[in-house]
Design a protein around this motif. Structure first.
Motif, PDB file in Angstrom:
ATOM      1  N   ILE A  20      -5.137  -2.579  -8.190  1.00 31.16           N
ATOM      2  CA  ILE A  20      -4.592  -1.395  -7.969  1.00 31.16           C
ATOM      3  C   ILE A  20      -2.945  -1.324  -8.144  1.00 31.16           C
ATOM      4  CG2 ILE A  20      -4.171   0.193  -5.587  1.00 31.16           C
ATOM      5  CD1 ILE A  20      -6.680  -1.059  -4.581  1.00 31.16           C
ATOM      6  N   VAL A  21      -2.365  -2.401  -7.822  1.00 29.09           N
ATOM      7  CA  VAL A  21      -0.889  -2.365  -8.214  1.00 29.09           C
ATOM      8  C   VAL A  21      -0.598  -2.058  -9.861  1.00 29.09           C
ATOM      9  CG1 VAL A  21       1.103  -3.907  -8.252  1.00 29.09           C
ATOM     10  CG2 VAL A  21      -0.359  -3.971  -6.323  1.00 29.09           C
ATOM     11  N   ASP A  22      -1.493  -2.556 -10.573  1.00 27.30           N
ATOM     12  CA  ASP A  22      -1.451  -2.442 -11.895  1.00 27.30           C
ATOM     13  C   ASP A  22      -1.704  -0.994 -12.452  1.00 27.30           C
ATOM     14  OD1 ASP A  22      -0.600  -4.851 -12.446  1.00 27.30           O
ATOM     15  OD2 ASP A  22      -2.711  -5.840 -12.742  1.00 27.30           O
ATOM     16  N   VAL A  23      -2.129  -0.195 -11.526  1.00 31.65           N
ATOM     17  CA  VAL A  23      -2.631   1.017 -12.232  1.00 31.65           C
ATOM     18  C   VAL A  23      -1.382   1.990 -12.293  1.00 31.65           C
ATOM     19  CG1 VAL A  23      -3.680   3.170 -11.138  1.00 31.65           C
ATOM     20  CG2 VAL A  23      -5.047   1.217 -10.964  1.00 31.65           C
ATOM     21  N   ARG A  39       0.870  -1.220   0.009  1.00 32.19           N
ATOM     22  CA  ARG A  39       0.034  -0.062   0.122  1.00 32.19           C
ATOM     23  C   ARG A  39       0.995   1.108  -0.056  1.00 32.19           C
ATOM     24  NH1 ARG A  39      -2.017   3.669  -1.175  1.00 32.19           N
ATOM     25  NH2 ARG A  39      -3.854   4.671  -0.602  1.00 32.19           N
ATOM     26  N   MET A  40       1.984   1.230   0.850  1.00 32.48           N
ATOM     27  CA  MET A  40       2.784   2.589   0.866  1.00 32.48           C
ATOM     28  C   MET A  40       3.501   2.799  -0.406  1.00 32.48           C
ATOM     29  SD  MET A  40       4.279   2.576   4.721  1.00 32.48           S
ATOM     30  CE  MET A  40       4.936   1.090   4.881  1.00 32.48           C
ATOM     31  N   GLN A  41       3.756   1.656  -1.188  1.00 35.11           N
ATOM     32  CA  GLN A  41       4.628   1.776  -2.479  1.00 35.11           C
ATOM     33  C   GLN A  41       3.675   2.489  -3.496  1.00 35.11           C
ATOM     34  OE1 GLN A  41       8.128   1.495  -3.375  1.00 35.11           O
ATOM     35  NE2 GLN A  41       7.232   2.573  -4.895  1.00 35.11           N
ATOM     36  N   ILE A  42       2.246   1.843  -3.516  1.00 39.27           N
ATOM     37  CA  ILE A  42       1.177   2.540  -4.242  1.00 39.27           C
ATOM     38  C   ILE A  42       1.058   3.871  -4.101  1.00 39.27           C
ATOM     39  CG2 ILE A  42      -1.249   2.201  -4.810  1.00 39.27           C
ATOM     40  CD1 ILE A  42      -1.005  -0.607  -3.809  1.00 39.27           C
TER      41      ILE A  42
END
Length: 236
Positions: free
Chosen positions: A233-236, A175-178
């Motif tokens: 979400i990671v792919d966004v 989450r933080m990396q996102i």
């Protein structure tokens, strides 16, 4: 001489706030559970007055709900609460980003870049608490740059009620990396002075943030986290 009691009281109050916040974030205190004044009074060796002051502060931050004649309980949020919060947040912060794109000075953009670099360090270290505080600094800076005091006040009143779940959601894997990646995209829009793009990015990431928060709440309740949401979400 007169300043010492005030300094001691503030330090003690902060300890009480931190103790309750940590217990809620760790899950030791769960949504709907009562927070006992007598136990805290005994633990800290103080009267109930500063504890009640701390309860009021934590209520304003969205951690507790104070019920007359019953005391304080850990605030429970529904998925509807989250969806409504992020719908409003997306509109207000998106508008702020749109105006900020035109108003931000080069120095302010450099400051935003420095904050995001710090966020990357904190993400690498896994320091959720410091990340959350620094993340707020990033948003507060561009919201101020919009130059609309009423808008800034409305956003602050809104987000402070969701401090607990927003911070808890940062503990989800990645989450933080996102968040760092989202800020990098927003910075590019600010550099290009593209208000429309900045607005769209903030609205999109707010929507995704709401989905993540719902997953965090599921995790708190012992329900399975939907991996499809995290992958999206990671792919966004």
């Amino acid at each position: 001489m007169k300043k010492k009691p005030i300094e001691r009281h503030q330090t003690l109050r902060e300890k009480i706030l931190e103790t309750i916040r940590d217990a809620i974030l760790r899950g030791t205190l769960k949504p709907g559970e009562k927070v006992a004044e007598p136990e805290l009074a005994e633990r800290f060796g103080i009267s109930r007055t500063p504890i009640r002051e701390a309860f009021r502060q934590l209520e304003s931050e969205g951690y507790l709900t104070v019920i007359p004649r019953k005391g304080a309980v850990v605030t429970a949020l529904s998925e509807r609460d989250v969806k409504e919060f992020y719908a409003i947040k997306a509109i207000l912060e998106g508008y702020a980003a749109r105006i900020a794109a035109k108003n931000l000075s080069d120095k302010e953009i450099e400051r935003l870049e420095a904050i995001n670099e710090r966020l990357q360090q904190l993400a690498d270290e896994g320091d959720v608490k410091s990340f959350y505080r620094t993340h707020n600094e990033f948003h507060e800076l561009f919201i101020r740059a919009a130059g609309n005091h009423k808008l800034a006040e409305l956003i602050n009143q809104l987000v402070v009620k969701f401090n607990r779940p927003r911070m808890a959601s940062l503990s989800l894997p990645g989450r933080m990396q996102i968040s760092v990646n989202e800020h990098s995209r927003l910075l590019e829009a600010f550099k290009a002075r593209n208000g429309e793009q900045a607005d769209n990015l903030v609205r999109k990431t707010a929507s995704l943030g709401g989905q993540l928060l719902i997953q965090s709440m599921a995790q708190e309740e012992g329900r399975a986290v939907d991996p499809a949401v995290l992958e999206q979400i990671v792919d966004v």
